[in-house]
Scaffold this motif. Sequence first.
Motif: not given
Lengths: 230, 510
Positions: A76-81, A84-87, B407-408
């Motif tokens: 779940f990409a929203h939960g990345l630190p 480390l927000r990246r595609p 972008a997130f």
Amino acid sequence: MTHVPCLIPTASSSCSSLLPETIVAPRPMLQEIFAAPGDASATGLALAQLPGGEGGSAPLFWVQEARAAGEAGRVFAHGLPPRLRRPVLHVFVRKARDVLWAMEEGLKCASLGAVIGELHGNPQALDFTASRRLAVAAERHGVPAFLVRTGGHAELSGARRRWRVESRPSLPHPYDPKAPGAPAWSLDLFRARDMRPGIWDVGYDPAAHRLDLVSATGDGAMAERPSRYG
Amino acid sequence: MTRRRIVSIWFPQLVMERWRNAHPATDDAIPLALAEEGPHGQVIAAVNAAARHGGARRGQRMTDARAILPTLAIAPADPAGDAAALAAMGRWAQRWSPWTAVDGADGLLLDTGGAAHLFGGEAAMLAGMARAFGALGHTSRIALAPTIGAAWALAHYGGKEQVVIAEDDLAAALAPLPIASLRIDADAVLLLRRLGIKTVGALRGIPTEALGRRFRKHRRAIANPLRRLQQAYGDVEEVVAPLAPHKVYRASARVLEPIRHVAVLEPVVADLAADLAQQLEEAHLGLRRARFEAFRIDGHIAQLEVETAAPVRAPAHVVRLFSEKLDGLDAGFGFDAFALTALWHEQMDALQKGLEEDEAPGISFAHLIDRLRVRLGAGNVRLAAPCASHVPERSIVWQEDMGAPGAFGEILRDRPIRLFDRPEPVTVIYATPDGPPRRFRWRRQLHDVARSEGPERIAPEWWRERSEVRLRDYYKVEDEAGRRLWIYRSGVVGDGRGGPPQWFVHGLFA
């Protein structure tokens, strides 16, 4: 609870192999991480080892076998630190053989930030040769690779570092004593090429993207500071 | 804005003249009709002057024409040949302007803006065109006007051999023409005639709003007089789509002995790919989709297609894409010919290859995606993109388009690192009235909640969901062993949307 800040390893230090700095792999390599099915700590450990911050737009390449995704959910990409927000390039496959193939293809692409493959159980396709191929590809192209194994047991493998990881009670929440805080894990490095195996309890600070040692006894009161800093 | 100078050339007798040129010894005094097959028997495609004089006309059924004119001679028409001849004339007309297009079955359109002075002015240019086509044996009606619609109307209905209309004279020249000159179909012409509108000028006199309302359901231009009127007067832009040199990039090879083993096809593909790459390189193009055809000696063709995420030329990459699929081909009695065709290509300028070619044996991101898609299917290779929604499962979309990953951004609340595709129900053993359960069973395992955080209430998106969907109260809980789960209670007591609230595990924190 005692919380030891991150240390810089020194040659003179007798316990340098215990320091969390070395837990983070110094160069891209293949690591294998075992965890129980309903435990996301293996994902956390893999992410914690990635270089964060600047230049962090290199996409993460996530390969999930259908069963692994069923057991532990999808990334779940929203939960990345935050660092480390990246595609996230996600590949969903049915066969373990395809997981290994996709990982190897991904490792050839040096513009990826990391290749993370997830396998459930002990698939036949994952033998020593397959893992060794991944290890060689990771080192040749300089892409960190992680084999996240849920519900499997360790067999012969070419991975450079092999971990067993499980969640442990989290660090205290700064504002709310009843809430879970930053994640903490018990790490068991049971086989490694470049360092001595060992067992550590570490906490992970997502905001700072840093691993810290925590005391194994855990959950004491915040009464005393470690004396060797005094 | 400089207006266009469109030339419309109409060959009223194209079909008959072509036939006449091919049969020079024909006696013109004998009435002759060229017939083509219609749905109900033969239909006249063209007639010569004698036959026209006798009453035969185009579109008439052959039996009817025969009844009027028993001496009518009949010859088969050749529509495909006529079309090819017209296309050849279109290409030939590029001597006047490169913007040349075939117009219908018997006309040409040229955009000659800025070209007339090369041929001695507009009138001299038209005269030259008429002379040139006359030498080819074709009578022509030529009109030059600022718009396609006007040029066409004046060529077909202007009544003169050559007409040049200046920008200012456009309205005056169009006004007396019949409405059929607007390039509309017979139904629209009939409708306008019933309304009493006979000339373009009369139609122009009607307010645009009224016309637009009357014909608002006629989307196609050919059925919509208003659109055609605006095109003719230049209110709406219309351009000549030129006859482009349509080049097919294709490499083919034949082998002496039929190949029966699929395993040896790879060198063949490599040869073709290298050949095709050279052709594409000369044209500064890159491959997006390619088709490999293997011709079997028993008359079957085996086909494979691959598509790439970005234009490529590198033969090695193309070969790799195909080699994944070659095993699936059925060789039968053997293949004896092969072709590789570029079905879709894109601009790709020359790039310098790495100075040290062996230094970086890796592949690019686009190549990686191609390879993954070929083997795993396009639907299984996706990019996570954020989506504006509070509902967790909807806040990420998995897109197949690799173009621009969003972008997130920062999310204020803690979110789990893993999310289950379907939330998993849990059995609550020991509940507390408000707040998360103290003890629950998930996957046949008991979890004692040691710490918890929440609730975070996420309401259903009423503009998207059904009215029975319940709100969710999310809690981040940690059990005695330290596992951190994202659980939620679906609904609250007494919300009138189903029974007692239920608990689910939706995600896992690291």
